[in-house]
Design an enzyme around this catalytic site. Structure first.
Site, mmCIF file in Angstrom:
data_model
loop_
_atom_site.group_PDB
_atom_site.id
_atom_site.type_symbol
_atom_site.label_atom_id
_atom_site.label_comp_id
_atom_site.label_asym_id
_atom_site.label_seq_id
_atom_site.Cartn_x
_atom_site.Cartn_y
_atom_site.Cartn_z
ATOM 1 N N HIS A 16 -4.986 -0.452 -11.270
ATOM 2 C CA HIS A 16 -5.708 0.811 -11.452
ATOM 3 C C HIS A 16 -6.548 1.191 -10.251
ATOM 4 C CE1 HIS A 16 -4.567 0.207 -15.640
ATOM 5 N NE2 HIS A 16 -4.735 1.493 -15.763
ATOM 6 N N GLY A 17 -6.947 0.236 -9.462
ATOM 7 C CA GLY A 17 -7.748 0.605 -8.304
ATOM 8 C C GLY A 17 -8.246 -0.608 -7.557
#
Lengths: 319, 480
Positions: free
Chosen positions: B324-325
């Site tokens: 996700h990041g």
């Protein structure tokens, strides 16, 4: 495919119909003076073929110039298109729209307000209601990076009437009016109500304290309005409507006011335009406090004095 | 190009119009051009990354098929695909994160470390299309998929614009064959697609972007807020991210459906889950099934020793968080979910015994709602880490969230009307979810009488127009 298209058309028609009916319902939420304001500007359609002098600006302009008085002294058919909250960007598009509708215009008076160059660029609170040409309106939405899609619908333009409408339905009480309107005179609302408290004549506008930056787009579009008028061979005058002397005292040392004067003077000089300036001295028209609705708006008596003075000024300049 | 932008409102009908007008033979070329244009509207040069990925995977898959009896050679080409795709992903998305983390670590021990930061913009949707192409090469490697020989169709599979930048992450077995089928205007498909798009726009523009203002205000200066303010902001974020991402997915699925393509469902009312494991079967389904099939199961899944199973779960969720990041907050979020699942397994018998002892088992409905509430609370708690700008902010929120004073109930920083509208909208959303029961939104709508369907359409359209927020906020999942 046919079935689909048929159903889409029906859906669109139904949505337009609901939007129209809802907009009629919302009108119940209009206080008397609001109703008069909207109707007064929409009545331009009736006078579009004969109007020779057009005033355009925000509420300062709307409250300061009486068309019948100016017509009496100049012989020119006059219309006051001052729209509350209007900024120079919106003014440009209103002007464009009006020019497309009206061919008789000879003079346009661009009214000012010391805070006009500090206002955020928006599509306007009332402006969407007055622009008839859809292309002009779309350009306004594009330039202002419109953040409110509802303004493309009939009801969406007046959604702020929703809560007052609900209030009227549930309590029967209308919202308070700001002005007491006796008559509508070609876009001008004859407001007979003046200030109730002496403090109303002082500055309460937070923009003078908080806003330090001039918005370049507002200046650019004020200039664009002038260029647009010149291209159409229409004479331009800049008018700074009267502000109460107490109010002036409060704002005269602020950056907002200084920048405004500097920008207006520069624009006038660069474009070789005259300024009818009443917001610094009020010396010729002997305005008294009772001529004001509040520190920055005139009531009818003040507007009459100001219009007489403007007509004299206009006659000296052009006739 | 964002779905909620004027550009898309112009782009979409033009594409649909020509799509149905053109003969089937050249539809793929038109869609590919439209997809590349869609992506290039954001940043022209990054289209090269998609083209590079496409060419490498196309070549690698063909080579793997060519050497299907030679495992070593097949593996070589799989490694080529993995290294190039994950290399690009690492370079653009994770390099700076690892570099900074190593720098901080070295700094801690007073060791000189100076590798410069890679100053580059994260290519939008890179995690999505990388995972999509990876699934293709892994499937070809495992013999589950015959390689695609038509480069055009394969390029379209990688870059199909409805799902290019934020999913759903489609499997080649599902999507590629659909490009071969001739699709003509189909009333049912068009209505289905438009209905989903409408619902998606409503969730994004009316709900998610409205909640965003409140959430951003709180999360951008978390030390100024306490107790109830933080709780309501986090609950709002739970609905914001759901409406934002499921809204995007609905628009993507709807757009594809209008053209006759069926994309996989990505969300299935996740907040009505009774267990965390169930939540992951309902939230971002295309990603969670991807991790299940290409990471969790290859690691051994649950058919291993107990401790290895827990390890598999933790690793899968930590990597899912990292997907996700590039931030410790996402890793923490993944870790929390991994721990939730392990605790769920460990305490399963104990919880059942307690439920029996206190008699809750006799009231199945009460038990069901209790479980839903508990799961929702756990998910909301984990969202704190997901939304916080950094790990320090997350711990500030954890510290402040339990502080209750007069200030903690003060919601005056937000417009009261907007707050009421937001709450009403959340209730409306959950009411629709409740009424949907086990059906998807489309089936639910189809079951309603025509008059009611139309009333709902009109309500949704007018809500989007009248009370939609048009600050053109990016979709949250674009950053991944």
């Amino acid at each position: 495919m046919k079935k689909f298209i048929k159903r889409v058309i029906i859906l669109v028609v139904v949505i337009f119909l609901i939007d129209y009916l809802f907009s009629l319902l919302l009108d119940f939420g209009r206080p008397e003076d609001y109703k008069a304001f909207i109707d007064s500007k929409l009545s331009y359609q009736k006078y579009k073929k004969e109007t020779q002098i057009l005033f355009i600006g925000d509420s300062h302009t709307a409250d300061a110039f009486v068309p019948s008085e100016i017509k009496k002294l100049t012989g020119k058919n006059t219309f006051n298109y001052g729209v509350y909250h209007m900024s120079p960007v919106e003014g440009y598009f209103i002007l464009q729209d009006l020019l497309k509708r009206s061919k008789s215009l000879e003079y346009v008076v661009l009214g000012t307000n010391p805070t006009m160059f500090n206002r955020n660029v928006t599509e306007g609170k009332y402006t969407p209601m007055f622009i008839k040409n859809y292309l002009v309106f779309l350009e306004l939405l594009t330039v202002t990076e419109c953040k409110n899609l509802s303004v493309i619908t009939r009801s969406g333009k007046k959604l702020d009437l929703f809560l007052p409408m609900i209030k009227i339905f549930f309590t029967g009480h209308e919202s308070k009016t700001v002005r007491n309107i006796k008559n509508i005179d070609r876009g001008y609302l004859e407001n007979v109500k003046n200030y109730t408290d002496i403090n109303d004549l002082h500055c309460k506008n937070k923009i003078y304290k908080n806003s330090k930056k001039v918005i370049p787009l507002q200046v650019e579009y004020f200039n664009k309005s002038i260029r647009l008028l010149k291209q159409n061979n229409i004479m331009v005058v800049i008018a700074n409507p009267p502000i109460n002397h107490m109010y002036i005292e409060d704002i005269k040392n602020t950056n907002v006011y200084k920048n405004y004067n500097f920008i207006i003077d520069s624009i006038a000089k660069n474009n070789n335009i005259e300024i009818y300036n009443q917001n610094q001295i009020n010396k010729n028209i002997n305005l008294i406090n009772e001529d004001f609705l509040n520190g920055e708006h005139l009531c009818y008596t003040g507007a009459l004095k100001n219009s007489t003075e403007f007509a004299k000024y206009f006659n000296n300049l052009f006739l | 190009m964002l779905f909620n932008s004027i550009e898309y409102l112009i782009f979409f009908p033009i594409v649909i119009f020509f799509y149905f007008l053109l003969p089937h033979k050249i539809k793929w070329a038109f869609l590919l051009a439209a997809s590349y244009y869609f992506y290039m509207c954001w940043k022209i040069e990054y289209i090269l990354l998609i083209i590079i990925s496409t060419l490498i995977d196309y070549y690698a898959a063909l080579q793997m098929a060519k050497h299907k009896k030679n495992k070593r050679r097949r593996t070589k080409f799989l490694i080529l695909s993995l290294c190039s795709n994950l290399g690009i992903l690492f370079g653009f998305k994770y390099f700076n994160f690892f570099n900074n983390s190593v720098h901080d670590l070295f700094n801690h021990f007073n060791i000189f470390y100076n590798v410069p930061v890679f100053d580059v913009l994260l290519p939008v949707g890179i995690s999505f299309y990388t995972f999509q192409t990876l699934s293709y090469t892994i499937d070809v490697y495992n013999g589950k998929k015959i390689p695609e020989r038509h480069l055009g169709y394969f390029a379209l599979y990688v870059s199909f614009f409805p799902q290019l930048v934020a999913g759903p992450i489609e499997r080649s077995n599902r999507l590629l064959p659909q490009f071969y089928k001739e699709s003509k205007f189909n009333y049912e498909d068009v209505v289905h697609g438009l209905r989903l798009m409408l619902w998606g726009f409503f969730k994004k523009v009316v709900i998610a972007d409205r909640l965003a203002y409140f959430v951003n205000t709180v999360y951008n200066s978390p030390s100024d807020f306490y107790g109830f303010q933080l709780i309501i902001a986090t609950v709002f974020f739970a609905f914001q991210i759901f409406c934002d991402f499921s809204g995007y997915s609905d628009i993507a699925i709807g757009t594809a459906r209008i053209m006759g393509y069926r994309l996989m469902n990505n969300f299935d009312r996740p907040y009505s889950s009774q267990f965390i494991a169930e939540f992951w079967k309902r939230w971002h389904i295309s990603l969670s099934t991807w991790f299940r099939d290409y990471l969790y199961i290859p690691l051994g899944g649950n058919r291993v020793t107990k401790w290895r199973w827990y390890y598999n779960l933790l690793i899968t969720f930590i990597i899912s968080g990292l997907w996700h990041g590039a931030n410790w907050t996402f890793i923490a979020w993944g870790l929390i979910h991994g721990i939730y699942l392990i605790l769920g397994i460990v305490t399963d018998n104990l919880r059942n015994t307690i439920n029996k002892k206190i008699g809750l088992i006799k009231f199945p409905n009460t038990l069901k709602y209790w479980r839903k509430l508990k799961t929702f609370s756990l998910v909301v708690f984990a969202w704190i880490f997901f939304r916080a700008n950094n790990i320090d902010d997350a711990f500030t929120i954890l510290k402040n969230v339990f502080t209750f004073n007069n200030e903690s109930f003060n919601l005056s920083f937000v417009n009261k009307g907007e707050l009421v509208i937001s709450i009403v909208l959340i209730v409306f959303l959950e009411m629709i979810h409740f009424l949907q029961k086990d059906y998807d939104f489309n089936t639910f709508m189809k079951m309603k009488p025509q008059l009611m369907r139309w009333a709902i359409y009109i309500f949704l359209i007018l809500s989007i127009v009248y009370i939609g927020k048009y600050n053109v906020q990016d979709f949250i999942y674009f950053q991944f």
